[in-house]
Every structure is written in structure tokens, then in C-alpha cells.
Write a protein that holds these residues in place. Sequence first.
Motif, PDB file in Angstrom:
ATOM      1  N   UNK A   1       0.845  -1.192   0.000  1.00  0.00           N
ATOM      2  CA  UNK A   1       0.000   0.000   0.000  1.00  0.00           C
ATOM      3  C   UNK A   1       0.884   1.248   0.000  1.00  0.00           C
ATOM      4  N   UNK A   2       1.897   1.223   0.828  1.00  0.00           N
ATOM      5  CA  UNK A   2       2.803   2.377   0.909  1.00  0.00           C
ATOM      6  C   UNK A   2       3.494   2.615  -0.440  1.00  0.00           C
TER       7      UNK A   2
ATOM      8  N   UNK B   1       1.020   4.087  -2.932  1.00  0.00           N
ATOM      9  CA  UNK B   1       0.747   5.503  -2.662  1.00  0.00           C
ATOM     10  C   UNK B   1       1.922   6.364  -3.131  1.00  0.00           C
ATOM     11  N   UNK B   2       3.115   5.928  -2.824  1.00  0.00           N
ATOM     12  CA  UNK B   2       4.311   6.677  -3.255  1.00  0.00           C
ATOM     13  C   UNK B   2       4.317   6.846  -4.769  1.00  0.00           C
TER      14      UNK B   2
ATOM     15  N   UNK C   1       1.834   6.619  -6.873  1.00  0.00           N
ATOM     16  CA  UNK C   1       0.745   7.444  -7.369  1.00  0.00           C
ATOM     17  C   UNK C   1       1.028   8.920  -7.113  1.00  0.00           C
ATOM     18  N   UNK C   2       1.655   9.191  -5.956  1.00  0.00           N
ATOM     19  CA  UNK C   2       1.914  10.587  -5.605  1.00  0.00           C
ATOM     20  C   UNK C   2       2.993  11.197  -6.470  1.00  0.00           C
TER      21      UNK C   2
ATOM     22  N   UNK D   1       3.170  10.983  -9.528  1.00  0.00           N
ATOM     23  CA  UNK D   1       2.434  11.589 -10.633  1.00  0.00           C
ATOM     24  C   UNK D   1       3.023  11.322 -11.998  1.00  0.00           C
TER      25      UNK D   1
ATOM     26  N   UNK E   1       2.861   8.421 -13.533  1.00  0.00           N
ATOM     27  CA  UNK E   1       2.262   7.189 -14.044  1.00  0.00           C
ATOM     28  C   UNK E   1       1.190   7.564 -15.082  1.00  0.00           C
ATOM     29  N   UNK E   2       1.092   6.759 -16.105  1.00  0.00           N
ATOM     30  CA  UNK E   2       0.088   7.018 -17.138  1.00  0.00           C
ATOM     31  C   UNK E   2      -1.311   6.938 -16.531  1.00  0.00           C
TER      32      UNK E   2
ATOM     33  N   UNK F   1      -2.489   4.678 -13.508  1.00  0.00           N
ATOM     34  CA  UNK F   1      -2.722   5.281 -12.195  1.00  0.00           C
ATOM     35  C   UNK F   1      -4.101   4.902 -11.675  1.00  0.00           C
TER      36      UNK F   1
ATOM     37  N   UNK G   1      -4.707   2.994  -8.262  1.00  0.00           N
ATOM     38  CA  UNK G   1      -5.652   3.436  -7.235  1.00  0.00           C
ATOM     39  C   UNK G   1      -6.529   2.276  -6.796  1.00  0.00           C
TER      40      UNK G   1
ATOM     41  N   UNK H   1      -4.566   0.024  -4.659  1.00  0.00           N
ATOM     42  CA  UNK H   1      -4.345   0.672  -3.362  1.00  0.00           C
ATOM     43  C   UNK H   1      -5.581   0.587  -2.495  1.00  0.00           C
TER      44      UNK H   1
ATOM     45  N   UNK I   1      -2.568   6.377   4.582  1.00  0.00           N
ATOM     46  CA  UNK I   1      -2.275   5.864   3.242  1.00  0.00           C
ATOM     47  C   UNK I   1      -3.487   6.004   2.343  1.00  0.00           C
TER      48      UNK I   1
ATOM     49  N   UNK J   1      -3.854   9.559   1.315  1.00  0.00           N
ATOM     50  CA  UNK J   1      -2.851   9.873   0.289  1.00  0.00           C
ATOM     51  C   UNK J   1      -3.238   9.248  -1.045  1.00  0.00           C
ATOM     52  N   UNK J   2      -3.813   8.062  -0.952  1.00  0.00           N
ATOM     53  CA  UNK J   2      -4.213   7.366  -2.170  1.00  0.00           C
ATOM     54  C   UNK J   2      -5.282   8.172  -2.903  1.00  0.00           C
TER      55      UNK J   2
ATOM     56  N   UNK K   1      -4.856  10.138  -6.529  1.00  0.00           N
ATOM     57  CA  UNK K   1      -5.613   9.894  -7.761  1.00  0.00           C
ATOM     58  C   UNK K   1      -6.378  11.164  -8.141  1.00  0.00           C
TER      59      UNK K   1
ATOM     60  N   UNK L   1      -4.674  16.490 -14.876  1.00  0.00           N
ATOM     61  CA  UNK L   1      -4.866  16.123 -16.278  1.00  0.00           C
ATOM     62  C   UNK L   1      -6.008  16.924 -16.897  1.00  0.00           C
TER      63      UNK L   1
END
Lengths: 80, 512
Positions: free
Chosen positions: A18-19, A22-23, A25-26, A28, A30-31, A35, A39, A42, B288, B291-292, B296, B303
Motif C-alpha cells: 500500500x505504501x 501511494x508513493x 501514485x503521488x 504523478x 504514471x500514465x 494510475x 488506485x 491501493x 495511506x 494519500x491514495x 488519484x 490532467x
Amino acid sequence: MSDTPVSEMSFEEAMRELEAVVDQLERGDVALDASIALYERGAALKKRCEDELKRAEEKVAAITLDADGNPAGVKPVEGL
Amino acid sequence: MDLIDDPQPGQNAPEFSVSEISGAIKRMIEGEFSHVRIRAEVGRVSRPRSGHIYLDLKDDRAVLAGVMWKGVAAKQVTQPEEGMEVVAVGRLTTFPGQSKYQMVIEEIRPAGMGALMAMLEKRKAQLAAEGLFAPERKKPLPYLPEVIGVVTSPSGAVIRDILHRLRDRFPRKVLIWPVAVQGEKCAPEVARAIAGFNALTPVGALPRPDLLIVARGGGSVEDLWGFNEEAVVRAAAASDIPLISAVGHETDTTLIDYASDKRAPTPTAAAELAVPVRMELLAFTENQGARLSRGITTGLTQRRQRLTDLGRALPKPGTLLDAARQRLDVASDRLPAALDRGVQRRKLRLTELSGSLRPRVLGRMVAGEKDRLTRLSNRLAPALSRAVTQRREAFSQRARLLQPQRLQADLQQKKQDLMRLERRLSQAGHSQTARWKAQLEQAGRLHETLSYKATLERGYAVIRSEGEVLTRKAQAQKATHLEIEFADGRMQVGGKSAPKSKPKPPEQGSLF
């Protein structure tokens, strides 16, 4: 991303993954469709962790031994 | 051994039965040795299922069999082990059935702390040599065990402390395997409990723990001794389930601590090592999750924003063409006029150029040039005569300047100069000659005064011979002839004539 299905992960594995998700995704970078997949994974991991944490029930039992000292069963322990 | 020899015939000693004599001996030994303290090294120890303990007490020369009845053995703080230096207290007795005697031990304890520690060190070194304490044998503890097996006394503060701390951090399923934590039963029960937990199968009636805690509260070295026992150490080392040892206080170290995967200083600390804090994990998970979602959402928002920005920057297709269309209109409007104007401009230029191109213009140019030629040729003759005249005049001027009178006057002047110089030269020559004559005369007079000839005037004469002046008598005596000079002339003296007056030879010479 590991290939282990989320439902088979241990709590620790799910937490680490999960960590990492999140890292990633944050950051940014990722296509978009990736993403969204991230999500979703996650969210599944978070649910897995939460379920594991909710199952935090206490149950204390003492083993009873037979005459030879082998375990014969359990009896609940209370008041400790 | 028969105590009684075969009776010799005739002897009248009383006869004992074996039992009688054995009984007599027993009474005597038990009476004499009803309470003894013996210091010895423990030899072979055997523990049959009866619970009694049989052991040998020995020193370097003798061995004494010993027995500890079940009730006594359980009470001993320290269990006897082979090699241990002990002090045993008890009484001696015999075992008539086998003609043996032995010691019934009431109490046995190590012969001082040093002996105990020495034995402990020896055992530790031996087990370490076997690799039971090797770091690579240590298993990592599970992050969040499902079931925790606790090997300890079911009553007492230790299990309570562990359960309390587990409850605070993360409530789990706990299986307690009750054991004696001191005394003779301690070591075998603990070893059995560890092995028993490992023997459980995940699908069995009892859940198999993922983590074991072997715990005991503080106590004396003797109290904790069971956890130094080889059986316990081996069971801990052999456990497949990760094992935390928490025996005694922080300062107490027992051998199980070396064999366990993790040593906790106290039972409470063991609980802390066993599970993470649930609330922290919940907070972590929530964080988490937040943050998730944020990740997103941010990604999508960014975008969308980017898309909007780009869309805004994208112009309408119509506006793209407008400007071009306008330019086309303007250009097509100007096209016919531009063509006409271009032709007109060129026509005009042609007219200008062709208008000036006529024979008359050429004739005018030729006439002009002819006039110029005539003018120049007209000027040619006068210019020549004028130049000649100019040069002649210049010549005449020069010729006038060239006059012979001037030369003659100059010649006359130079002639006079020459005559004057001649005169001066002549005069200068005369006066110079006269001066030299006067000087010569004066010098001649002076020469006369200084010459010996003046002396001759005063009566002196000069004598010469052969042209040389003679100043000595000897010279004169040797001379063949002399010439004397007087003031007025010279005179020859002597036989021999001067060479000039040499006698003439006879005209007729001798015949020989």
C-alpha cells in the motif's frame, strides 16, 4: 507491484505494498490508466489492512494437558 | 561378600543367617551415619519415570551411590547434574537385596556459586560449539502474529503483564501452555511445551501459534535454573516457530536467551516485541488511504486542467483560415490593376528611351566633336610659334649675360697678383741667403777659434804616423817615420819615406 493477490497477502505485505502504491501514485509520473489501476489496487490493499486491523479480538485460552502431559484441549481464561 | 567364613570344625561361634547379618549391618550403618554432609562431584544421573533420582557422588578415588526420593527431588532448588560440584545432606543406608549401600539424599545444592557458574559456562560453551546460538539460526519475528503461544505459569504476574500489554497494543489470540517455572519439573515441562506448540498443525483442533513467548518473572539464580537446562535450550533452538525469551529481569541472562530468536528483558517487553500498535497501524492505513485518494484526485485534476488549458490554446478552424482568406482577397483585387500598371510602366520607359534615339541626335554629336577638333587644330600653329619665340628670348637673355671684358679684367688682375708674388719671393730669397751667409761666416770664425790649428799658431805641433796622431813617446819610437804638422804645413821626418816617396825599383832587375 507484486503479483500476489491482495486477499492472500499478510498484513505486513499489504501494508508495504500500500505504501509503495501511494508513493508511486503521488509521484504523478504514471500514465492515466495505470494510475487508475494503481488506485484500485491501493484501495483493495487498504481494505485488506483495515479488515486485518478490525479483527483485533482478544481471545485467551489455556491448554489443558492429559495425564501424559499432552495437550487435551483448551479452557477459556478469564480475569487476567 | 560373605562376611562369615566357613566355620572351622570345632569352632563354636554363633551362626547368622544372611538376612540377620545384613540387618545388623544396616542397623549399624544407619545408626552411625544417620546425618551426614558430603561434598562430592555428581557422577551419572538417572531419572526414571518413577520420579526418583538416582545419582553417583564421587571424588577422584571413590564412588557413592545416591538416591533422591520423588518428593525430595521436586523440592530442590537446583537439580543435580553430572559434573556439578555439590554438597549433599542425608543419611546412609544399605540395600541388603544387592549387598549395597547408598546415600539417601535429603537436600542437595551446588557447592557454592562459583561451582554453579563454572558449570553454566561450560555448558554454554558446549552448546555454542554445537552452533545452537549461531546468529544465522535466528528467525525473524512475524510482523503481526495471529496466534501467540505463551509458555509460562498460568497464574501470576507474568501472564497478566503480557496479556495487558497485548491488549493495549493489539489484541490477539493467546494460547497459554501452563508449566512450572521453577523446580525440578520446570525444565522438562518448558521443553515439552515448546516442542508441543511446534507439534500442532495449522489445521488441527488447536490453532498453531505463529509466535512463542517463554516467560518467567525475576528470581534467584537457582529459581531461574530451569531455563539453563540443556533440554530447554535445545527445544528453543529447535523451535520452528519464532520464539521470544523473557526470563527474569533485564540483568538475568539464562541460556534460553542465547537460543531464542529474540530476547526480551521483561515479559512486558516481550509483548511489545510480539505485536505492533494497532492504533498506529490504523492511523497509518487511514493516512495511506487519504494519500491514495489525494494522489488519484490530484492526478485527475491536473490532467483535466491540462486538457482545458490545451483546448483553450487550440484556435477555431475558421479563425485559422480568416487571415489567409483576407490576404487572398486583397491579392486577387490587386492582381489585374497590378498587371496593367506593370505594362504601362514598361511602355512609358520604352517610349522615353526610343524617343531620344534619332539620327539628328547623332549628327549633333558628330558636329560638336568636329567643332572641337577644328578649334584645337586652329590653336596648334600659333601655339608652336609662341613657344619658339619664348625659348629664343630666353636664349638671348642668357647670351647677353656672356661678356669677354669681364674675362680680360679677371685675367689682368690675376697677372698682377702673380708679379707681386714673384717680387716677394725674390726678396725673401735674397734676404734669406744673406742671413745664412752671415751665420756661416760667424760659424767659420767660431770654428777657427775652436780648431787645433789655432793652437798650432801658438807653437804646438801635431805628430802623426801612418795617418794617426801620436800622443805617446812609445808610439813615436816604434814608428818608421813621423809627420809633424805645423801651423803652416807638414814635414816628414824619419828613414823610411812615406809611401808616396817609395824608391823606384831598378829598371833592370836581378836575374833571380
